[in-house]
Structures are given as structure tokens and as C-alpha cells.
Design a protein around this motif. Structure first.
Motif, short mmCIF file in Angstrom:
data_model
loop_
_atom_site.label_atom_id
_atom_site.label_comp_id
_atom_site.label_asym_id
_atom_site.label_seq_id
_atom_site.Cartn_x
_atom_site.Cartn_y
_atom_site.Cartn_z
N PRO A 113 -23.26 38.82 -5.47
CA PRO A 113 -22.64 38.08 -4.30
C PRO A 113 -21.45 38.83 -3.98
CG PRO A 113 -23.10 36.46 -5.95
CD PRO A 113 -23.17 37.77 -6.65
N ALA A 114 -21.21 39.22 -2.53
CA ALA A 114 -19.94 39.63 -1.95
C ALA A 114 -19.08 38.82 -2.15
CB ALA A 114 -20.59 39.84 -0.39
N GLU A 115 -17.93 39.60 -2.28
CA GLU A 115 -16.58 38.76 -2.42
C GLU A 115 -16.18 38.16 -0.94
OE1 GLU A 115 -13.62 40.34 -4.86
OE2 GLU A 115 -14.87 41.16 -6.05
N LYS A 116 -15.62 36.85 -1.00
CA LYS A 116 -15.25 36.50 0.31
C LYS A 116 -13.94 37.16 0.74
CE LYS A 116 -18.43 33.21 1.13
NZ LYS A 116 -19.02 33.15 2.20
N ASP A 117 -13.73 37.38 2.05
CA ASP A 117 -12.43 38.04 2.62
C ASP A 117 -11.37 36.81 2.52
OD1 ASP A 117 -10.36 39.03 3.87
OD2 ASP A 117 -11.47 39.71 5.47
N ALA A 118 -10.39 36.84 1.62
CA ALA A 118 -9.23 35.82 1.92
C ALA A 118 -8.80 35.34 3.20
CB ALA A 118 -8.10 36.07 0.98
N ALA A 119 -8.94 36.20 4.25
CA ALA A 119 -8.58 36.11 5.64
C ALA A 119 -9.49 35.47 6.34
CB ALA A 119 -7.89 37.50 6.24
N ALA A 120 -10.88 35.48 5.95
CA ALA A 120 -11.67 34.84 6.70
C ALA A 120 -11.73 33.15 6.85
CB ALA A 120 -13.22 35.32 6.15
#
Length: 76
Positions: A69-76
Motif C-alpha cells: 500500500p502507498a503511504e498516505k500524505d500527511a497533508a492530504a
């Protein structure tokens, strides 16, 4: 970047999964595969045409190696 959404339908475009991933990767795009589903009978849908999430992931792994899984962008 941009996003590409594609509905995968067995016998129509399921043989293009690897090419679509490569296309998105080469352009820095996010690609999302959507399982084909019935839409109130409007599409002539058949369960035999569905390519499951598991099968899509398996085909991507076969083409490109192990996936995670791709890591989620904290700013998203």
C-alpha cells in the motif's frame, strides 16, 4: 500529478492492466482500478466480466513485482 480512474472489464481491457500502471508511473499519475459492477441493469453487466480487486493486485504484482500500500500524505 493527476489521477486515472479505469473500470476493469474481463475480455475488454483486463489485458491492459500492466500497460496502464506503466503509463501512470511514467507520468507521475495515480491510477485507480474500479471493479465493474451492476448499475441498475443499465450496463448489461455480468458477474463473469468482473475482475476482482485480488486479481487486479495479482496481475500488477506479476508485472512489476511485490506491491505494498502507498503511504498516505500527511497533508492530504
Amino acid at each position: 500529478g493527476f489521477k486515472i480512474d479505469t473500470v476493469v472489464i474481463r475480455g475488454v481491457n483486463d489485458d491492459e492492466i500492466g500497460e496502464l500502471v506503466a503509463f501512470a508511473r511514467d507520468r507521475g499519475a495515480e491510477i485507480r482500478f474500479i471493479e465493474y459492477m451492476d448499475v441498475g441493469g443499465a450496463t448489461g453487466w455480468s458477474a463473469a466480466q468482473v475482475v476482482s480487486r485480488a486479481e487486479i493486485l495479482e496481475r500488477v504484482a506479476d508485472a512489476f513485482g511485490p506491491i505494498a500500500p502507498a503511504e498516505k500524505d500527511a497533508a492530504a
